[in-house]
Scaffold this motif. Structure first.
Motif, mmCIF file in Angstrom:
data_model
loop_
_atom_site.group_PDB
_atom_site.id
_atom_site.type_symbol
_atom_site.label_atom_id
_atom_site.label_comp_id
_atom_site.label_asym_id
_atom_site.label_seq_id
_atom_site.Cartn_x
_atom_site.Cartn_y
_atom_site.Cartn_z
ATOM 1 N N ALA A 1 37.282 17.888 32.795
ATOM 2 C CA ALA A 1 35.974 18.539 32.875
ATOM 3 C C ALA A 1 35.850 19.356 34.163
ATOM 4 O O ALA A 1 34.797 19.912 34.439
ATOM 5 C CB ALA A 1 34.857 17.505 32.793
ATOM 6 N N THR A 5 36.525 22.292 37.133
ATOM 7 C CA THR A 5 36.769 23.724 37.318
ATOM 8 C C THR A 5 36.988 23.940 38.806
ATOM 9 O O THR A 5 36.321 23.294 39.612
ATOM 10 C CB THR A 5 35.545 24.542 36.869
ATOM 11 N N GLY A 23 21.828 24.088 36.367
ATOM 12 C CA GLY A 23 21.635 24.134 34.923
ATOM 13 C C GLY A 23 22.905 24.476 34.156
ATOM 14 O O GLY A 23 23.022 24.157 32.976
ATOM 15 N N SER A 24 23.833 25.126 34.800
ATOM 16 C CA SER A 24 25.034 25.529 34.072
ATOM 17 C C SER A 24 26.217 25.629 35.029
ATOM 18 O O SER A 24 26.048 25.677 36.249
ATOM 19 C CB SER A 24 24.822 26.896 33.412
ATOM 20 N N LEU A 25 27.386 25.689 34.434
ATOM 21 C CA LEU A 25 28.600 25.824 35.231
ATOM 22 C C LEU A 25 28.562 27.127 36.029
ATOM 23 O O LEU A 25 28.976 27.171 37.188
ATOM 24 C CB LEU A 25 29.824 25.788 34.304
ATOM 25 N N ASP A 26 28.041 28.198 35.405
ATOM 26 C CA ASP A 26 27.981 29.483 36.105
ATOM 27 C C ASP A 26 27.143 29.393 37.383
ATOM 28 O O ASP A 26 27.482 29.985 38.395
ATOM 29 C CB ASP A 26 27.409 30.568 35.179
ATOM 30 N N LEU A 83 29.102 27.679 40.003
ATOM 31 C CA LEU A 83 30.144 28.587 40.490
ATOM 32 C C LEU A 83 29.561 29.598 41.476
ATOM 33 O O LEU A 83 30.191 29.929 42.477
ATOM 34 C CB LEU A 83 30.820 29.294 39.313
ATOM 35 N N PRO A 101 31.742 17.589 37.223
ATOM 36 C CA PRO A 101 30.460 17.029 36.787
ATOM 37 C C PRO A 101 30.449 15.505 36.978
ATOM 38 O O PRO A 101 31.494 14.860 36.880
ATOM 39 C CB PRO A 101 30.413 17.390 35.301
ATOM 40 N N LEU A 102 29.278 14.962 37.251
ATOM 41 C CA LEU A 102 29.154 13.523 37.476
ATOM 42 C C LEU A 102 28.986 12.767 36.170
ATOM 43 O O LEU A 102 28.321 13.246 35.251
ATOM 44 C CB LEU A 102 27.941 13.235 38.368
#
Lengths: 424, 124
Positions: free
Chosen positions: B53, B55, B87-90, B93, B113-114
């Motif tokens: 999971a 990145t 709220g999101s990976l983006d 990043l 992510p936890l």
């Protein structure tokens, strides 16, 4: 965990690597399997005294290869065994071997092993049985139990599969990039089949087949560790996790099916859902959508809805349309009909479902959903006929019981919600 | 003095745990933690999701690249960590990109992510 439990765990987790390498040496599934078993026996004898080796997989490969070579020699002619010191003198060789077997080498070995099991000339049931035996190392008894067949029948099925693989001749060279992509897709399908076998055979909350679902998830994680940047493999792992996250809510205390929208969402496994959502997030960044990713995205929308009425049916409908383009199939359209019935009502869904009749006439969910939609529109007589067809096609007792309940309702009172093709 | 205790293990072993084995490990760990929580010595406890999971945003020669997976160079050491709610990976990043541009050296930011978070309570 008991004192030796760590050995069992190490053997289980090293199995795909070790079996993959041994298969490359011996090019024979039986011989590779025997060699691995011999290595495991030695590990059980040696490791409790010596402690775990630096790289358990490399140790098992080394010992397994020696015992396999030995066996081949003995079979060829009665040659004397090499002295035991040579076989057990592992200290230096193990580290040397571990260095040579770097990650990429392992990767091709494991992929080849998985690919051998997903050999397209084998029927799906044999592919799954072979993968569970060879890659996962489940016993024939465990596999037979999961498939609800006798041990003898399963033994025969696996033997036949091995013979077929041997006859087909397996390519053992390192696959090139194009080959690899093709194999990856075949392997992903095989893992999905293993999962589905567990999913659909499960007939109660404690069904033995949950093991197969767990095993498929483990294999999908393994594949993702080997190919960390493949969005479709992320999608596959996410899809399996999301579907399995509902395992405890899918049946009531009496083993009866509970539909998605009636499930107690508190029973859904939050940990699996969180992991799956993280993977979908990662996959989306690649902007290379594929069928597993889209299906996972659909399952994620269900997982994200705290209550059934908060489900984003519009988005689900759009995703099914995307899936219809990527992978057209009447089953996909059937599933989309559920979303359409939520958005536009049963008539619109029926219009989508009716033309599928010819191709899905032997499919349980087709008749079940059609019956439910007909019931909603008040066409009780036709609904009853559809439910009767569904019952005849049910593959397990829980499915049949569910439809029987629908028929009872039909007799007692008009109108109760529909049969959602529950696995979506 | 505050200490960070970072847990490392072979993921191919931990991911081979069955649910029962995993539950048992977590129960046993919680039992250990309880003593320190009661003594007011234990702060946040976090479990990370598997490396599948993860990145990584890598910052080198003025550019940032994003890679799937936890590929820190072996010569890089873990120097610290942040917890952030995005709220999101983006969004994470973007945060990592800002950090990397504020930091003159190259290096990487692994995003994991936890799976679990207990805030804990430490006397400040």
């Amino acid at each position: 965990m008991t004192d030796t439990a760590w050995i069992d765990l190490a053997l289980v987790s090293a199995r795909p690597q070790a079996m993959g390498a041994l298969l490359r040496y011996f090019r024979n599934l039986d011989l590779a399997e025997e060699a691995f078993q011999e290595a495991c026996l030695r590990a059980l004898k040696t490791w409790p005294k010596s402690g775990p080796p630096r790289d358990p997989a490399a140790w098992l490969i080394f010992v397994g290869r020696n015992s396999g070579i030995d066996k081949v020699r003995r079979q060829a002619r009665e040659t004397a065994l090499p002295p035991e010191e040579i076989l057990s003198d592992l200290e230096d060789r193990e580290s040397e071997l571990a260095d040579r077997l770097d990650g990429s080498h392992y990767r091709d070995d494991i992929l080849r092993l998985l690919f051998v099991c997903s050999n397209p000339t084998l029927p799906a049931t044999q592919q799954i049985a072979l993968a569970l035996r060879i890659v996962s190392g489940l016993s024939v008894r465990q596999i037979a139990r999961a498939f609800l067949v006798s041990e003898a029948a399963m033994e025969q099925r696996i033997t036949r599969a091995k013979a077929r693989v041997a006859a087909a001749g397996i390519p053992f060279e390192t696959p090139d990039a194009a080959d690899r992509a093709e194999r990856l897709a075949a392997v992903a399908t095989m893992i999905y089949l293993v999962f589905n076998e567990g999913y659909s055979a499960m007939n109660g909350p404690e069904g033995v087949s949950a093991d197969l679902c767990d095993e498929a998830i483990r294999l999908s994680r393994l594949l993702l560790r080997l190919f960390p940047a493949e969005p479709e493999i992320m999608g596959l792992a996410a899809l399996l996790l999301l579907q399995h996250s509902r395992a405890r809510a899918r049946f009531d205390a009496h083993g009866a099916i509970v539909l998605l929208e009636d499930q107690d969402r508190r029973l859904w496994n939050k940990g699996m859902i969180t992991e799956a959502l993280a993977m979908i997030d990662k996959a989306m960044r690649h902007r290379r959508p594929g069928p597993y990713q889209v299906q996972a995205a659909i399952a994620a929308l269900h997982a994200r809805a705290e209550r059934p009425e908060l489900t984003d049916w519009e988005e689900i409908d759009l995703l099914y349309q995307a899936l219809e383009r990527l992978q057209p199939s009447p089953v996909v359209t059937l599933n989309r009909a559920v979303a359409v019935s939520k958005r536009e009502g049963p008539e619109a869904a029926l219009a989508l479902v009716e033309p599928l009749g010819e191709r899905l006439s032997g499919y349980f969910y087709y008749h079940g959903l059609r019956g439910a939609l007909l019931k909603q529109t008040g066409r009780v007589g036709e609904a009853r006929i559809a439910f009767d067809r569904a019952i005849a096609l049910a593959t397990n007792a829980a499915e049949a019981a569910y439809i029987r309940m629908q028929l009872d309702h039909l007799a007692a009172e008009p109108g109760r919600p529909d049969l959602v093709a529950e696995k979506q | 003095m505050l200490y960070a205790v970072l847990c490392y293990n072979d993921e191919s072993v931990t991911s081979a745990w069955s649910k029962e084995e995993d539950d048992k490990v977590m129960r046993d760990l919680t039992a250990v933690q309880r003593k320190y929580v009661e003594a007011g010595k234990l702060g946040p406890v976090a479990r990370l999701l598997p490396t599948t999971a993860a990145t990584t945003l890598r910052h080198a020669t003025g550019e940032t690249i994003v890679i799937d997976g936890p590929f820190a160079e072996t010569k890089e050491q873990l120097l610290g960590f942040y917890l952030i709610d995005c709220g999101s990976l983006d969004e994470v990043l973007d945060f990592a990109r800002e950090l990397s541009s504020a930091n003159p050296s190259s290096g990487s930011y692994e995003i994991r992510p936890l799976a679990l978070f207990k805030p804990g309570e430490l006397p400040s």
